[in-house]
Design a protein around this motif. Structure first.
Motif, mmCIF file in Angstrom:
data_model
loop_
_atom_site.group_PDB
_atom_site.id
_atom_site.type_symbol
_atom_site.label_atom_id
_atom_site.label_comp_id
_atom_site.label_asym_id
_atom_site.label_seq_id
_atom_site.Cartn_x
_atom_site.Cartn_y
_atom_site.Cartn_z
ATOM 1 N N ILE A 112 13.251 19.547 25.363
ATOM 2 C CA ILE A 112 13.967 20.448 24.450
ATOM 3 C C ILE A 112 15.469 20.223 24.547
ATOM 4 C CG2 ILE A 112 14.453 22.858 23.879
ATOM 5 C CD1 ILE A 112 11.642 23.524 24.936
ATOM 6 N N ALA A 113 15.959 20.040 25.756
ATOM 7 C CA ALA A 113 17.403 19.840 25.941
ATOM 8 C C ALA A 113 17.898 18.592 25.219
ATOM 9 C CB ALA A 113 17.732 19.763 27.431
ATOM 10 N N GLU A 114 17.036 17.591 25.083
ATOM 11 C CA GLU A 114 17.439 16.363 24.399
ATOM 12 C C GLU A 114 17.694 16.593 22.915
ATOM 13 O OE1 GLU A 114 15.282 12.882 27.083
ATOM 14 O OE2 GLU A 114 14.179 13.797 25.414
ATOM 15 N N VAL A 115 16.945 17.523 22.302
ATOM 16 C CA VAL A 115 17.143 17.763 20.866
ATOM 17 C C VAL A 115 18.096 18.928 20.609
ATOM 18 C CG1 VAL A 115 14.917 16.785 20.237
ATOM 19 C CG2 VAL A 115 15.095 19.242 20.694
ATOM 20 N N ALA A 116 18.477 19.630 21.672
ATOM 21 C CA ALA A 116 19.446 20.731 21.541
ATOM 22 C C ALA A 116 20.469 20.603 22.670
ATOM 23 C CB ALA A 116 18.734 22.077 21.608
ATOM 24 N N PRO A 117 21.282 19.561 22.640
ATOM 25 C CA PRO A 117 22.216 19.314 23.748
ATOM 26 C C PRO A 117 23.130 20.507 23.999
ATOM 27 C CG PRO A 117 22.159 17.445 22.240
ATOM 28 C CD PRO A 117 21.407 18.553 21.577
ATOM 29 N N GLY A 118 23.147 20.961 25.253
ATOM 30 C CA GLY A 118 24.007 22.065 25.642
ATOM 31 C C GLY A 118 23.560 23.423 25.144
ATOM 32 N N ARG A 119 22.376 23.498 24.523
ATOM 33 C CA ARG A 119 21.933 24.768 23.929
ATOM 34 C C ARG A 119 20.701 25.364 24.585
ATOM 35 N NH1 ARG A 119 20.425 25.224 18.456
ATOM 36 N NH2 ARG A 119 19.930 23.029 18.142
ATOM 37 N N PHE A 120 20.039 24.635 25.492
ATOM 38 C CA PHE A 120 18.801 25.144 26.067
ATOM 39 C C PHE A 120 19.024 25.716 27.463
ATOM 40 C CE2 PHE A 120 14.855 24.464 28.564
ATOM 41 C CZ PHE A 120 14.093 25.440 27.948
ATOM 42 N N ARG A 121 18.449 26.890 27.690
ATOM 43 C CA ARG A 121 18.530 27.588 28.976
ATOM 44 C C ARG A 121 17.101 27.880 29.437
ATOM 45 N NH1 ARG A 121 22.061 32.795 28.550
ATOM 46 N NH2 ARG A 121 23.708 31.269 28.847
ATOM 47 N N LEU A 122 16.756 27.445 30.626
ATOM 48 C CA LEU A 122 15.408 27.657 31.162
ATOM 49 C C LEU A 122 15.380 28.955 31.964
ATOM 50 C CD1 LEU A 122 12.519 26.682 31.764
ATOM 51 C CD2 LEU A 122 13.457 25.431 33.732
ATOM 52 N N GLY A 123 14.639 29.938 31.475
ATOM 53 C CA GLY A 123 14.469 31.202 32.189
ATOM 54 C C GLY A 123 13.124 31.223 32.892
ATOM 55 N N LEU A 124 13.138 31.562 34.176
ATOM 56 C CA LEU A 124 11.918 31.587 34.979
ATOM 57 C C LEU A 124 11.771 32.930 35.674
ATOM 58 C CD1 LEU A 124 12.199 28.073 36.676
ATOM 59 C CD2 LEU A 124 10.611 28.716 34.848
ATOM 60 N N GLY A 125 10.523 33.322 35.923
ATOM 61 C CA GLY A 125 10.249 34.559 36.640
ATOM 62 C C GLY A 125 8.929 34.455 37.367
ATOM 63 N N VAL A 126 8.435 35.579 37.848
ATOM 64 C CA VAL A 126 7.206 35.567 38.651
ATOM 65 C C VAL A 126 5.960 35.423 37.801
ATOM 66 C CG1 VAL A 126 8.283 36.890 40.496
ATOM 67 C CG2 VAL A 126 7.027 38.095 38.695
ATOM 68 N N GLY A 127 6.052 35.681 36.496
ATOM 69 C CA GLY A 127 4.957 35.370 35.595
ATOM 70 C C GLY A 127 3.934 36.453 35.335
#
Length: 340
Positions: A84-99
């Motif tokens: 995703i970051a490759e097609v949206a340079p500087g625009r993708f943020r990965l949010g993670l949690g316990v699920g």
């Protein structure tokens, strides 16, 4: 002081093409960020939806809110984040949690802190091009993408400190009132300082259910399942700090799949009324949510900004329809007050 970025949470409750089109409309409305949650039985795949959104937009930042390292192996998360970051340079943020909402419906358990720490460390290493040990094997990600920020959703004290220690930012689920935000941000900063990091380098995102309304007492009752769900998930102390004293059983028959994501929302509101009073719902709206007039919401955002919040994203009440009304109301009455 820079004004917080404003975003909106969009469940992938429609085909990915429709989510992409909605993302384009949200960008045109003036929102800065768009987040998609990850729960495989409830919604379409968030990463595919975000990929489509990336192709349909050019400015808005995109992220997961949030994914996990239980149903998704860290190496899989790293690979798709890179994609995703490759097609949206500087625009993708990965949010993670316990699920929670991903793992519990399939009889798995949420990540323990050590597991979340290990997963985030592996993902970051892979994205940066490092070789990572997977048991007896060692591997690396071909064509890494080192500029993907990793944000961690946190509520409890230990995970708030962990976010400050290892994450690029934290997604707070702790409410929007000043005392609740002060406590949560203080723990994040404490974790950063103990790790030798500058607290100001850790982004602070606040997630809040929201509604632009001139009658909170009338509309707050729709929040009863969310309030009850927080009590179920160990949030009783936070609720009690605002005067909401409730005890909700761990299982509530008849509400599928759970209180927070109920398919029949009216039924869930009615069922939760046995634990959450109308007065409790109003207190919840006032302390945990952005419910009220546009002027009130802007005032709350300003208070959050002064505490160090860098982003705020709005959630609508409901899981299976797009937040079209909320987006229109915020864009029409809240954003203009913030840009004047």
């Amino acid at each position: 002081m820079t004004a917080p970025s404003l975003g909106i949470r969009v469940p992938a409750c429609r085909p990915a093409t429709e989510i992409a089109d909605f993302a384009a409309r949200v960008e045109e409305m003036g929102f800065d960020e768009l987040y998609i949650p990850d729960s495989q039985l409830l919604w379409r795949d968030p990463y595919m939806a975000l990929y489509g959104a990336a192709l349909q937009t050019s400015r808005i930042k995109l992220g997961t809110a949030v994914s996990n390292v239980v149903t998704r192996h860290p190496s899989v998360v790293a690979s798709i984040a890179r994609t995703i970051a490759e097609v949206a340079p500087g625009r993708f943020r990965l949010g993670l949690g316990v699920g929670n909402s991903s793992v519990e419906p399939v009889a798995l358990r949420p990540s323990k802190q050590a597991e979340l720490r290990a997963g985030m460390t592996q993902i970051r290493g892979l994205l940066e091009g490092a070789e990572i040990d997977f048991g007896t094997r060692r591997g690396r990600l071909r064509d890494p993408q080192p500029d993907v920020p990793i944000y961690m959703a946190a509520t409890g004290p230990r995970n708030l400190k962990l976010a400050g220690e290892i994450a690029d930012g934290v997604i707070l689920l702790s409410g929007v009132s000043t005392p609740l935000l002060e406590r949560a941000i203080g723990l994040v900063r404490e974790g950063a300082e103990e790790a030798g990091r500058r607290p100001e380098d850790v982004g602070v995102v606040v997630s809040a259910h929201a509604m632009v309304t001139d009658d909170v007492e009338r509309d707050a009752r729709i929040l009863k399942p969310i309030c009850a769900g927080i009590a179920q998930q160990g949030g009783g102390a936070a609720l009690a700090s605002t005067g909401i004293e409730i005890d909700v059983p761990s299982e509530v028959p008849g509400v599928y799949p759970d209180l927070v994501h109920a398919e029949d929302w009216d039924l869930a509101v009615e069922v939760c009324g046995q634990w959450v009073s109308d007065a409790d719902a109003v207190r919840f709206a006032e302390n945990f949510c952005l419910f009220g007039t546009a002027e009130h919401i802007v005032e709350r955002i300003g208070e959050a900004q002064r505490l160090g919040v860098t982003s705020v994203f709005f959630q609508h009440v409901g899981s299976y329809h797009l937040p079209e009304q909320l987006a229109a109301d915020v864009a029409g009455s809240v954003l203009p007050l913030l840009t004047d």
